[in-house]
Design a protein around this motif. Structure first.
Motif, PDB file in Angstrom:
ATOM      1  N   PRO A  64       0.830  -1.376  -0.001  1.00 32.51           N
ATOM      2  CA  PRO A  64       0.145  -0.076  -0.072  1.00 32.51           C
ATOM      3  C   PRO A  64       0.892   1.213  -0.113  1.00 32.51           C
ATOM      4  O   PRO A  64       0.432   2.296  -0.929  1.00 32.51           O
ATOM      5  CB  PRO A  64      -0.557  -0.035   1.224  1.00 32.51           C
ATOM      6  N   ARG A  65       1.924   1.136   0.634  1.00 30.20           N
ATOM      7  CA  ARG A  65       2.609   2.532   0.518  1.00 30.20           C
ATOM      8  C   ARG A  65       3.362   2.573  -0.691  1.00 30.20           C
ATOM      9  O   ARG A  65       3.644   3.974  -0.994  1.00 30.20           O
ATOM     10  CB  ARG A  65       4.006   2.146   1.661  1.00 30.20           C
ATOM     11  N   ILE A  66       3.779   1.684  -1.398  1.00 29.81           N
ATOM     12  CA  ILE A  66       4.442   2.023  -2.641  1.00 29.81           C
ATOM     13  C   ILE A  66       3.120   2.438  -3.773  1.00 29.81           C
ATOM     14  O   ILE A  66       3.493   3.301  -4.471  1.00 29.81           O
ATOM     15  CB  ILE A  66       4.962   0.676  -3.228  1.00 29.81           C
ATOM     16  N   ARG A  67       2.130   1.658  -3.529  1.00 34.53           N
ATOM     17  CA  ARG A  67       0.789   2.490  -4.295  1.00 34.53           C
ATOM     18  C   ARG A  67       0.770   3.972  -4.230  1.00 34.53           C
ATOM     19  O   ARG A  67       0.691   4.680  -5.110  1.00 34.53           O
ATOM     20  CB  ARG A  67      -0.359   1.704  -4.235  1.00 34.53           C
ATOM     21  N   TYR A  68       0.810   4.020  -2.793  1.00 36.44           N
ATOM     22  CA  TYR A  68       0.391   5.638  -2.583  1.00 36.44           C
ATOM     23  C   TYR A  68       1.476   6.616  -2.892  1.00 36.44           C
ATOM     24  O   TYR A  68       1.173   7.680  -3.403  1.00 36.44           O
ATOM     25  CB  TYR A  68       0.273   5.489  -0.966  1.00 36.44           C
ATOM     26  N   ILE A  69       2.679   6.257  -2.730  1.00 37.66           N
ATOM     27  CA  ILE A  69       3.653   7.409  -2.773  1.00 37.66           C
ATOM     28  C   ILE A  69       4.077   7.587  -4.316  1.00 37.66           C
ATOM     29  O   ILE A  69       4.215   8.371  -4.768  1.00 37.66           O
ATOM     30  CB  ILE A  69       4.933   7.207  -1.943  1.00 37.66           C
ATOM     31  N   LYS A 119      15.999  -4.004  -5.247  1.00 33.33           N
ATOM     32  CA  LYS A 119      17.580  -3.851  -4.838  1.00 33.33           C
ATOM     33  C   LYS A 119      18.464  -4.023  -5.852  1.00 33.33           C
ATOM     34  O   LYS A 119      19.592  -3.299  -5.738  1.00 33.33           O
ATOM     35  CB  LYS A 119      17.733  -5.123  -4.014  1.00 33.33           C
ATOM     36  N   THR A 120      18.032  -4.798  -7.040  1.00 30.44           N
ATOM     37  CA  THR A 120      19.235  -4.649  -8.162  1.00 30.44           C
ATOM     38  C   THR A 120      18.411  -4.619  -9.763  1.00 30.44           C
ATOM     39  O   THR A 120      17.460  -5.066  -9.657  1.00 30.44           O
ATOM     40  CB  THR A 120      19.923  -6.023  -8.521  1.00 30.44           C
ATOM     41  N   PRO A 121      18.729  -3.859 -10.512  1.00 24.99           N
ATOM     42  CA  PRO A 121      18.069  -3.585 -11.772  1.00 24.99           C
ATOM     43  C   PRO A 121      18.072  -4.797 -12.947  1.00 24.99           C
ATOM     44  O   PRO A 121      18.963  -5.740 -12.547  1.00 24.99           O
ATOM     45  CB  PRO A 121      19.128  -2.696 -12.676  1.00 24.99           C
ATOM     46  N   LEU A 122      17.113  -4.886 -13.420  1.00 23.67           N
ATOM     47  CA  LEU A 122      16.750  -6.140 -14.138  1.00 23.67           C
ATOM     48  C   LEU A 122      17.753  -6.201 -15.545  1.00 23.67           C
ATOM     49  O   LEU A 122      18.261  -7.131 -15.651  1.00 23.67           O
ATOM     50  CB  LEU A 122      15.195  -6.519 -14.322  1.00 23.67           C
ATOM     51  N   ALA A 123      17.480  -5.090 -16.267  1.00 24.50           N
ATOM     52  CA  ALA A 123      18.217  -4.889 -17.398  1.00 24.50           C
ATOM     53  C   ALA A 123      18.693  -3.249 -17.443  1.00 24.50           C
ATOM     54  O   ALA A 123      19.421  -2.880 -16.395  1.00 24.50           O
ATOM     55  CB  ALA A 123      17.337  -5.118 -18.659  1.00 24.50           C
ATOM     56  N   ASN A 124      18.365  -2.834 -18.590  1.00 26.66           N
ATOM     57  CA  ASN A 124      18.877  -1.136 -18.723  1.00 26.66           C
ATOM     58  C   ASN A 124      17.429  -0.068 -18.602  1.00 26.66           C
ATOM     59  O   ASN A 124      17.585   0.688 -18.875  1.00 26.66           O
ATOM     60  CB  ASN A 124      19.479  -0.827 -19.829  1.00 26.66           C
ATOM     61  N   GLU A 125      16.427  -0.689 -17.723  1.00 26.71           N
ATOM     62  CA  GLU A 125      15.263  -0.062 -17.470  1.00 26.71           C
ATOM     63  C   GLU A 125      15.976   1.231 -16.417  1.00 26.71           C
ATOM     64  O   GLU A 125      17.047   1.309 -15.861  1.00 26.71           O
ATOM     65  CB  GLU A 125      14.261  -0.762 -16.836  1.00 26.71           C
ATOM     66  N   PHE A 126      14.803   2.205 -16.279  1.00 24.70           N
ATOM     67  CA  PHE A 126      15.374   3.206 -15.535  1.00 24.70           C
ATOM     68  C   PHE A 126      15.045   2.618 -14.138  1.00 24.70           C
ATOM     69  O   PHE A 126      13.978   2.027 -13.594  1.00 24.70           O
ATOM     70  CB  PHE A 126      14.140   4.282 -15.431  1.00 24.70           C
ATOM     71  N   PHE A 127      16.157   2.612 -13.066  1.00 28.16           N
ATOM     72  CA  PHE A 127      16.095   2.007 -11.883  1.00 28.16           C
ATOM     73  C   PHE A 127      16.274   2.668 -10.726  1.00 28.16           C
ATOM     74  O   PHE A 127      17.195   3.532 -10.673  1.00 28.16           O
ATOM     75  CB  PHE A 127      17.509   0.822 -12.049  1.00 28.16           C
ATOM     76  N   VAL A 128      15.501   2.698  -9.857  1.00 27.55           N
ATOM     77  CA  VAL A 128      15.875   3.297  -8.449  1.00 27.55           C
ATOM     78  C   VAL A 128      15.711   2.344  -7.466  1.00 27.55           C
ATOM     79  O   VAL A 128      15.052   1.458  -7.073  1.00 27.55           O
ATOM     80  CB  VAL A 128      14.464   4.210  -8.112  1.00 27.55           C
ATOM     81  N   LYS A 129      16.874   2.429  -6.792  1.00 29.00           N
ATOM     82  CA  LYS A 129      17.346   1.290  -5.714  1.00 29.00           C
ATOM     83  C   LYS A 129      16.268   1.799  -4.492  1.00 29.00           C
ATOM     84  O   LYS A 129      16.267   2.841  -3.964  1.00 29.00           O
ATOM     85  CB  LYS A 129      18.718   1.150  -5.391  1.00 29.00           C
ATOM     86  N   SER A 130      15.754   0.726  -4.003  1.00 28.15           N
ATOM     87  CA  SER A 130      14.837   0.796  -2.946  1.00 28.15           C
ATOM     88  C   SER A 130      15.407   0.857  -1.412  1.00 28.15           C
ATOM     89  O   SER A 130      16.044  -0.213  -1.172  1.00 28.15           O
ATOM     90  CB  SER A 130      13.617  -0.356  -3.118  1.00 28.15           C
ATOM     91  N   ASN A 131      14.897   1.514  -0.851  1.00 30.51           N
ATOM     92  CA  ASN A 131      15.026   1.602   0.820  1.00 30.51           C
ATOM     93  C   ASN A 131      14.170   0.789   1.116  1.00 30.51           C
ATOM     94  O   ASN A 131      13.114   0.491   0.671  1.00 30.51           O
ATOM     95  CB  ASN A 131      14.735   3.070   1.152  1.00 30.51           C
ATOM     96  N   ASP A 132      14.217   0.249   2.409  1.00 30.28           N
ATOM     97  CA  ASP A 132      13.239  -0.883   3.193  1.00 30.28           C
ATOM     98  C   ASP A 132      11.926  -0.191   3.632  1.00 30.28           C
ATOM     99  O   ASP A 132      10.926  -0.742   3.704  1.00 30.28           O
ATOM    100  CB  ASP A 132      13.932  -1.557   4.190  1.00 30.28           C
ATOM    101  N   LEU A 133      11.988   1.120   3.729  1.00 29.68           N
ATOM    102  CA  LEU A 133      10.828   1.824   4.273  1.00 29.68           C
ATOM    103  C   LEU A 133       9.415   1.440   3.706  1.00 29.68           C
ATOM    104  O   LEU A 133       8.480   1.404   4.417  1.00 29.68           O
ATOM    105  CB  LEU A 133      10.725   3.318   4.336  1.00 29.68           C
ATOM    106  N   LEU A 134       9.234   1.203   2.398  1.00 26.07           N
ATOM    107  CA  LEU A 134       7.993   1.123   1.974  1.00 26.07           C
ATOM    108  C   LEU A 134       7.746  -0.378   1.792  1.00 26.07           C
ATOM    109  O   LEU A 134       6.500  -0.576   1.557  1.00 26.07           O
ATOM    110  CB  LEU A 134       8.073   1.546   0.292  1.00 26.07           C
TER     111      LEU A 134
END
Length: 434
Positions: free
Chosen positions: A11-16, A50-65
């Motif tokens: 729910p946190r991910i959907r929200y933010i 935590k790690t990119p899948l290929a060459n997509e736009f990647f944002v490394k996630s913190n655990d908070l969400l």
């Protein structure tokens, strides 16, 4: 539409993500936790894990969400091109910090759920906030981050058609005292008269006498002027009326007085009207319900907007009470002691209840400044105040946000502590809409 891959959709991910991408940047968003669906998608896509899948736009996630409830988090500040940020990521990430976790932390007022020292009125103080301590309280950093993210997305996906939102201004007026002397009870009028006499406030004694006996207009009756300015400059204006029972902190005219009720009815014809729940309503749902019903009985329409008197609210309890009473808009998000952006954003947002881990239907409209803050707390002159107002408005305009100000009918009166302030409101409007 942008497709977001994450290993777990919370729910946190959907929200933010919806707040930043859809409400702020006007980019529709969809989510998937299936790698094959993500790989097959041809349009813009982003991974948040935590790690990119290929060459997509990647944002490394913190655990908070991916967590629930609140924990005492270690926060260390960094800079992203001179903009403060935190929750730093590694070199593989397209941006140097987790914009989504950091925004969630600020916009949900996560820190207000943690133990903190309250002020004399039981409020969370600006000085306790991360934004104040780290010097970014007067910047809507969530919106600034969002626009920097947009620049990075445009570089990665140049063919996508991006939309642009419009800057908006909302003037809000709190009616704590509709009248200085008029329509007060006999006991209050006589008591006030002798109090002024005892303290040798001779001018007050004369003014009180002149107003009560219709020789002069009540100094706080500035409503014609506010409505004239609203009409001249075509601005959206919301009035919040205090109609609670009399207490030391709630000193307005009684809501049973026909002249006061008539004033409220009149304002409904020209502007939006909301409830100004009284001082002790912060943690008392019964008082809140009684006052909401009282306003609805006067206006003959549902009361859906509110702003807490003295800006007294406690998260999440006050907001939960408002939601239970079907209030859909709250305008209390700001500090009394200083100007700035309490939730680090100038975009109205839906309240996320960390207790229940849900996005609620309550939309929060954060204001940037209040007249009493400038005069009583910050001790600024009207001229100095205009400088601060201009700075805050420029911050909001730079990100096409919503600039919301809080004034009182009293500050246009040029009376007592508001001597010399009567032109500030109109000067501010000119700045706000320029």
């Amino acid at each position: 539409m942008i497709l977001v891959y994450t290993h777990k959709i919370t729910p946190r991910i959907r929200y933010i993500f919806k707040h930043i991408l859809t409400r702020t940047l006007l980019i529709p968003v969809n989510f998937t936790s299936k790698v094959e669906e993500f790989v097959a998608h041809n349009g813009p896509k982003m991974s948040y894990t935590k790690t990119p899948l290929a060459n997509e736009f990647f944002v490394k996630s913190n655990d908070l969400l991916f967590e629930q409830g609140v924990n005492d988090l270690e926060i260390s500040m960094q800079k992203w091109d001179n903009v403060p940020c935190f929750f730093v990521t590694g070199p593989k990430s397209a941006i140097p910090f987790d914009i989504f976790a950091a925004s969630f932390y600020l916009i949900t007022r996560y820190e207000e759920y943690l133990p903190h020292v309250k002020d004399a009125h039981g409020r969370f103080t600006a000085q306790e906030s991360l934004a104040y301590k780290k010097g970014f309280l007067e910047k809507p950093v969530i919106d600034i981050w969002a626009y920097k993210l947009l620049a990075a997305l445009q570089e990665k996906f140049p063919d996508y058609q991006y939309q642009k939102r419009e800057y908006q201004y909302i003037s809000t007026i709190d009616i704590d005292n509709a009248y200085a002397y008029k329509y007060k009870s006999l006991v209050r009028s006589v008591g006030g008269f002798f109090n002024d006499l005892f303290r040798f406030r001779i001018l007050n004694v004369w003014n009180r006498f002149a107003v009560v006996f219709n020789i002069k207009k009540d100094p706080f009756n500035t409503f014609d002027k506010i409505l004239r300015i609203k009409k001249d400059y075509k601005i959206r204006t919301v009035f919040f009326f205090l109609i609670g029972d009399y207490t030391t902190f709630d000193t307005n005219v009684s809501a049973s007085k026909s002249k006061y009720r008539l004033l409220i009815k009149e304002m409904v014809d020209y502007a939006r009207v909301g409830l100004h729940p009284s001082y002790f309503s912060m943690d008392n749902a019964t008082i809140l319900k009684k006052e909401k019903e009282r306003l609805e009985e006067i206006t003959n329409m549902p009361a859906t907007r509110s702003r807490q008197h003295y800006l007294r609210f406690s998260l999440p309890e006050t907001y939960q009470n408002l939601i239970d009473l079907e209030i859909t808009e709250d305008y209390s998000m700001g500090y009394a002691s200083t100007v700035g952006f309490r939730a680090s954003t100038c975009t109205p947002f839906y309240f996320y209840d960390i207790d229940f881990e849900i996005q609620t239907p309550l939309k929060v409209f954060p204001f940037a400044l209040m007249d009493t803050t400038l005069n009583d707390y910050m001790k600024l002159t009207p001229k100095q105040s205009l400088g601060r107002i201009r700075d805050l408005k420029n911050q909001v305009k730079a990100v096409n946000g919503t600039f919301i100000t809080l004034f009182h009918n009293e500050s246009l009166s040029d009376y007592l502590r508001w001597k010399g302030w009567k032109r500030l409101y109109e000067s501010m409007i000119k700045i706000a809409i320029s």
